[in-house]
Design a protein around this motif. Structure first.
Motif, PDB file in Angstrom:
ATOM      1  N   ASP A  26      -3.604  -9.506  13.855  1.00 42.35           N
ATOM      2  CA  ASP A  26      -2.922  -9.651  12.570  1.00 42.35           C
ATOM      3  C   ASP A  26      -3.689 -10.533  11.597  1.00 42.35           C
ATOM      4  N   VAL A  55      -2.079 -17.120   1.087  1.00 46.10           N
ATOM      5  CA  VAL A  55      -3.208 -16.918   1.994  1.00 46.10           C
ATOM      6  C   VAL A  55      -3.618 -18.281   2.568  1.00 46.10           C
ATOM      7  N   HIS A 114      -6.988 -11.664   9.347  1.00 44.22           N
ATOM      8  CA  HIS A 114      -8.115 -11.036   8.666  1.00 44.22           C
ATOM      9  C   HIS A 114      -9.368 -11.879   8.891  1.00 44.22           C
ATOM     10  N   PRO A 138       4.059 -17.811   6.673  1.00 41.57           N
ATOM     11  CA  PRO A 138       4.280 -16.650   5.804  1.00 41.57           C
ATOM     12  C   PRO A 138       2.956 -16.140   5.247  1.00 41.57           C
ATOM     13  N   GLY A 139       2.972 -14.961   4.648  1.00 41.61           N
ATOM     14  CA  GLY A 139       1.772 -14.443   3.996  1.00 41.61           C
ATOM     15  C   GLY A 139       0.709 -13.999   4.976  1.00 41.61           C
ATOM     16  N   SER A 140      -0.533 -14.492   4.791  1.00 44.29           N
ATOM     17  CA  SER A 140      -1.683 -14.014   5.568  1.00 44.29           C
ATOM     18  C   SER A 140      -2.517 -15.179   6.088  1.00 44.29           C
ATOM     19  N   ASP A 148      -6.821  -8.518  -1.451  1.00 45.27           N
ATOM     20  CA  ASP A 148      -5.614  -7.699  -1.307  1.00 45.27           C
ATOM     21  C   ASP A 148      -4.845  -8.070  -0.035  1.00 45.27           C
ATOM     22  N   LEU A 149      -4.577  -9.365   0.128  1.00 45.44           N
ATOM     23  CA  LEU A 149      -3.808  -9.859   1.269  1.00 45.44           C
ATOM     24  C   LEU A 149      -2.465 -10.406   0.779  1.00 45.44           C
ATOM     25  N   PRO A 150      -1.403 -10.257   1.581  1.00 45.89           N
ATOM     26  CA  PRO A 150      -0.109 -10.833   1.204  1.00 45.89           C
ATOM     27  C   PRO A 150      -0.218 -12.354   1.040  1.00 45.89           C
ATOM     28  N   ARG A 151       0.427 -12.876   0.015  1.00 47.24           N
ATOM     29  CA  ARG A 151       0.363 -14.304  -0.262  1.00 47.24           C
ATOM     30  C   ARG A 151       1.594 -14.995   0.303  1.00 47.24           C
TER      31      ARG A 151
END
Length: 348
Positions: A225, A182, A227, A204-206, A177-180
């Motif tokens: 920021d 990744v 993960h 961009p993204g994660s 559930d991470l913004p893409r």
């Protein structure tokens, strides 16, 4: 062939050397060779300075000698330059046994990253004294052969590494559930891996880091920021790799970068600097992108089709690597055989 493998890097350590040697032993045994692994877990151990997760064997020479004597190997291979490797080196020298070595890790650069006052050149002179007594030193890539030759190493031979395609393959990705997109780094989180060069990129993204090591706590504090997923192994690791859109490898010192091959085997394109290890396993703009601008490499790599990496990995499995390793050891054996097969003067 009865092969004695001496290594300071072995389970439960988690790193590229352990991965490579574990896969090598499995394939050698599958091919019918008998392998004795002599590793720190067989002895009393002490924590490695600055890296307490790694345990080093304390005074292993008597135990190494007993095991080698009982096993009576046809070939002795010393994989690392730590206390187990040094004990095997000393025993073989005392008995005038032939042995081979392999070069896995650019320790002089790693030590210099922690203690800058220790010159890199001094480290290579020390390592050269260790390896030059072997009849052959196995190296993973042609550029590393050239590099070590420039450092004065002799009797170098190529032993290319493989990737475990039985484990590393496309699977259902972990639900993160991470913004893409990744962007992922996986491996040891230590100063020599230059992980912060990845974490400092504007992408961009994660950003995802999978792994553990002495630099993790400090990096987590400086990069809230990002993960940090911690250590994952086996199928769980593969699922995390498959959850990424790009693997970013910021190390400049790895002799190979086995994790790049593992990412490609999972269908994940890679981004790295154009340095020794990545240059040997990355097909530029096909399986990954190499650029001194790591951000540009990551942004370009994320657009690539991961199928090319899967095909590359399937063509470079561990069976071929183990066969090449066994062939090198066979070439280093004496011409005559018997109960005293190895008790011959080491080639100068």
């Amino acid at each position: 062939m009865r092969i004695a493998l001496l290594t300071d890097a072995w389970r439960p350590q988690v790193n590229g050397v352990v991965t490579a040697l574990t896969a090598l032993v499995a394939e050698l045994e599958r091919a019918g060779h008998e392998v004795l692994v002599i590793h720190p877990g067989l002895f009393v151990t002490v924590p490695c300075p600055t890296y307490r997760e790694i345990r080093l064997a304390a005074a292993p020479l008597p135990g190494v000698a007993r095991r080698l004597q009982r096993f009576a190997p046809d070939a002795v291979h010393i994989a690392t330059e730590g206390s187990v490797g040094l004990a095997g080196w000393l025993y073989c020298r005392l008995r005038r046994w032939r042995f081979t070595t392999s070069f896995h890790t650019r320790f002089p650069e790693y030590i210099n990253a922690r203690w800058p006052l220790i010159p890199v050149g001094l480290g290579y002179r020390v390592l050269n004294r260790f390896h030059r007594r072997g009849v052959r030193t196995l190296v993973s890539t042609p550029p590393m052969v050239d590099f070590l030759s420039d450092q004065g190493f002799a009797r170098l031979a190529l032993w290319r590494r493989g990737v475990d395609t039985r484990l590393f393959r496309p699977v259902e990705p972990a639900a993160l559930d991470l913004p893409r997109p990744v962007f992922m780094y996986f491996g040891r989180v230590a100063p020599e891996k230059n992980v912060e060069a990845f974490l400092d990129l504007e992408l961009p993204g994660s950003k995802l880091v999978v792994g553990d090591g002495p630099a993790r706590a400090a990096l987590e504090r400086r990069h809230p920021d990002v993960h940090f997923a911690g250590m994952h192994l086996g199928e769980d690791l593969v699922r995390h790799i498959c959850a990424a859109d790009c693997m970013v490898f910021p190390s400049r010192t790895d002799t190979l970068g086995l994790v790049l091959m593992e990412a490609m085997a999972c269908g994940v394109p890679v981004a790295a600097y154009p340095v020794t290890g990545p240059m040997q396993v990355v097909q530029p703009h096909v399986t990954g992108v190499l650029d001194e601008d790591l951000r540009a490499a990551a942004l370009a790599a994320v657009e690539l089709d991961g199928q090319a990496g899967i095909a590359y990995a399937r063509a470079n499995g561990w069976a071929a690597s183990a066969a090449e390793f066994a062939a090198q050891l066979a070439l280093a054996r004496p011409r005559s055989h018997g109960s005293n097969t190895l008790a011959l003067e080491i080639s100068r």
